[in-house]
Design a protein around this motif. Structure first.
Motif, short mmCIF file in Angstrom:
data_model
loop_
_atom_site.label_atom_id
_atom_site.label_comp_id
_atom_site.label_asym_id
_atom_site.label_seq_id
_atom_site.Cartn_x
_atom_site.Cartn_y
_atom_site.Cartn_z
N PRO A 52 61.63 -76.72 19.19
CA PRO A 52 61.63 -77.49 17.94
C PRO A 52 60.44 -78.44 17.88
CG PRO A 52 63.29 -78.34 19.43
CD PRO A 52 62.76 -77.08 20.06
N ASP A 53 60.08 -78.84 16.67
CA ASP A 53 58.92 -79.71 16.48
C ASP A 53 59.02 -81.00 17.29
OD1 ASP A 53 57.37 -78.13 14.73
OD2 ASP A 53 58.63 -78.71 13.03
N GLU A 54 60.23 -81.52 17.44
CA GLU A 54 60.37 -82.80 18.16
C GLU A 54 60.07 -82.68 19.65
OE1 GLU A 54 64.71 -81.35 17.40
OE2 GLU A 54 62.78 -81.38 16.34
N ASP A 55 59.94 -81.46 20.16
CA ASP A 55 59.61 -81.27 21.57
C ASP A 55 58.15 -80.88 21.79
OD1 ASP A 55 62.02 -82.03 22.56
OD2 ASP A 55 62.84 -80.02 22.77
N VAL A 56 57.33 -81.01 20.75
CA VAL A 56 55.88 -80.90 20.94
C VAL A 56 55.41 -82.19 21.62
CG1 VAL A 56 53.63 -80.80 19.79
CG2 VAL A 56 55.51 -79.36 18.99
N LEU A 57 54.70 -82.05 22.72
CA LEU A 57 54.21 -83.21 23.48
C LEU A 57 52.79 -83.53 23.01
CD1 LEU A 57 54.78 -85.28 25.69
CD2 LEU A 57 53.91 -83.63 27.37
N GLY A 58 52.62 -84.66 22.35
CA GLY A 58 51.34 -84.97 21.74
C GLY A 58 51.21 -84.24 20.41
N GLU A 59 49.98 -84.19 19.89
CA GLU A 59 49.74 -83.52 18.62
C GLU A 59 49.47 -82.03 18.83
OE1 GLU A 59 49.98 -84.84 15.61
OE2 GLU A 59 50.62 -86.72 16.55
N PRO A 60 49.92 -81.17 17.91
CA PRO A 60 49.56 -79.76 17.99
C PRO A 60 48.04 -79.60 18.02
CG PRO A 60 51.29 -80.07 16.36
CD PRO A 60 50.83 -81.45 16.76
N GLY A 61 47.58 -78.76 18.94
CA GLY A 61 46.14 -78.54 19.09
C GLY A 61 45.47 -79.48 20.07
#
Length: 401
Positions: A229-238
């Protein structure tokens, strides 16, 4: 300009406490672990004792239950923890958890820190870091990353293969690096927090490596339509490669700290044996060739500590330390391997055994010249930077002419 490597009374007191804890609580269980393997039950027992002794997680933030020491102070303390191969785990400053603690502290959202960082610092859970891939995927060259991340409603789907993922068996979660794919995703790579009970996060077999003390082994991992899920992206995408640097430079140095302690242990064992061993009519320590091995070890240990302390100070003062950490990683990894090799030679036949611990240290330390950037890759980077500086000097002289 001042050069002052004086250890403060506060750090020296903690160093002594760690040394006592390792000697009295950790060293006595080494042979059991060498025979039977390292278990999470023993980890939790040792960590409980470390908390009671006031030596737990010296490098972690004090607000989360750690020691709160500066990075250059941690150089002193983690070397002491590394005096036993089991010491870093007992103090919760071992790889990969130590590096993940730092990364989550620097880049995690408050919600991510509550869910992942706090139980990791407390020792309630373990973690792993999934970046390395089978050829032709990422290894010392992160740009070869082949695991993909594609946007979907509410999150991302990961697909790919990882291997040599240290500590994966028994880990509660992983930080996964993947290359963004698709027109609706930014270029580059992204880091994802992935619980290991995710049905798309599939543990494979253990790789039978020469080192044998890392808790949780080194596993293959398959990511099969693994939804994050989006909330488990660490830092910004990319921003994955930039985030990796937040972790990798300090992690290289903490590896150096721990392995320097193990090399000092190997040297101490070998020198004590040389002092006690009598052959050819004298003590081994009085023979010229043995003295050469001892002296070379003393020099390598002192030089490794000097470059490590200086680099750790630069990082603690807020500099990026990319080039400095590469130099330190190359020198310390090569030096500690030399030290342990000489220690084995000095101890003779028993030096190859686990009874003297030297055999296990020798096996475990060899990989250090490869992970977190192989020696040759760091040398390439150092040489390129030196060449760029030389080119800039040449261009400046030509402009002035």
């Amino acid at each position: 300009m001042a050069f002052d490597f004086t250890i403060s009374p506060h750090v020296e007191e903690q160093r002594r406490r760690i040394a006592d804890f390792v000697a009295n609580e950790v060293v006595p269980v080494e042979q059991q672990v060498f025979r039977e393997g390292f278990t999470d039950e023993l980890r939790l027992e040792l960590q409980s004792r470390a908390k009671a002794a006031g030596v737990f997680a010296p490098q972690a933030p004090a607000s989360l239950g750690g020691g709160g020491f500066r990075f250059d102070e941690a150089a002193v303390l983690l070397e002491e923890a590394g005096y036993s191969l089991l010491g870093p785990v007992a103090l919760n400053c071992a790889a990969p958890d130590e590096g993940n603690i730092h990364l989550l502290h620097m880049t995690g959202t408050p919600e991510q820190q509550a869910r992942y960082l706090e139980p990791l610092v407390s020792g309630e859970v373990r973690s792993c870091f999934a970046m390395t891939e089978p050829p032709p995927g990422a290894g010392s060259d992160p740009s070869a990353l082949r695991t993909t991340a594609r946007r979907v409603d509410g999150g991302w789907v990961l697909n790919g293969e990882k291997w040599l993922i240290t500590g994966a068996e028994g880990a509660a979660f992983s930080i996964v690096m993947a290359r963004n794919e698709g027109d609706d995703a930014p270029e580059g790579a992204t880091m994802f927090l992935t619980p290991t009970d995710n049905p798309g996060f599939v543990l494979g077999e253990h790789l039978n490596t020469i080192d044998g003390t890392f808790l949780g082994g080194h596993l293959r991992i398959s990511l099969r339509d693994c939804f994050v899920p989006d909330e488990d992206v660490l830092g910004e995408p990319g921003s994955g490669f930039a985030a990796a640097q937040v972790r990798l430079a300090p992690a290289r140095l903490t590896h150096c700290m721990r392995w320097l302690g193990a090399a000092r242990r190997a040297h101490d064992i070998a020198v004590e044996r040389a002092v006690e061993r009598e052959l050819f009519g004298s003590r081994l320590s009085e023979l010229g060739m043995a003295q050469s091995l001892i002296a070379e070890n003393e020099i390598d240990l002192a030089a490794a500590r000097a470059i490590l302390w200086q680099t750790s100070w630069v990082l603690a003062e807020g500099s990026r330390t990319s080039e400095e950490s590469s130099r330190a990683k190359v020198f310390v990894s090569e030096a500690v391997c030399r030290v342990v090799d000489r220690a084995v030679q000095l101890a003779g036949g028993m030096g190859t055994s686990e009874e003297l611990v030297l055999g296990r240290i020798y096996r475990d330390v060899r990989s250090f010249r490869i992970y977190d950037g192989a020696t040759e890759v760091h040398k390439m980077s150092i040489a390129k930077r030196a060449a760029r500086r030389a080119g800039a000097r040449i261009a400046a002289r030509e402009e002035r002419a």
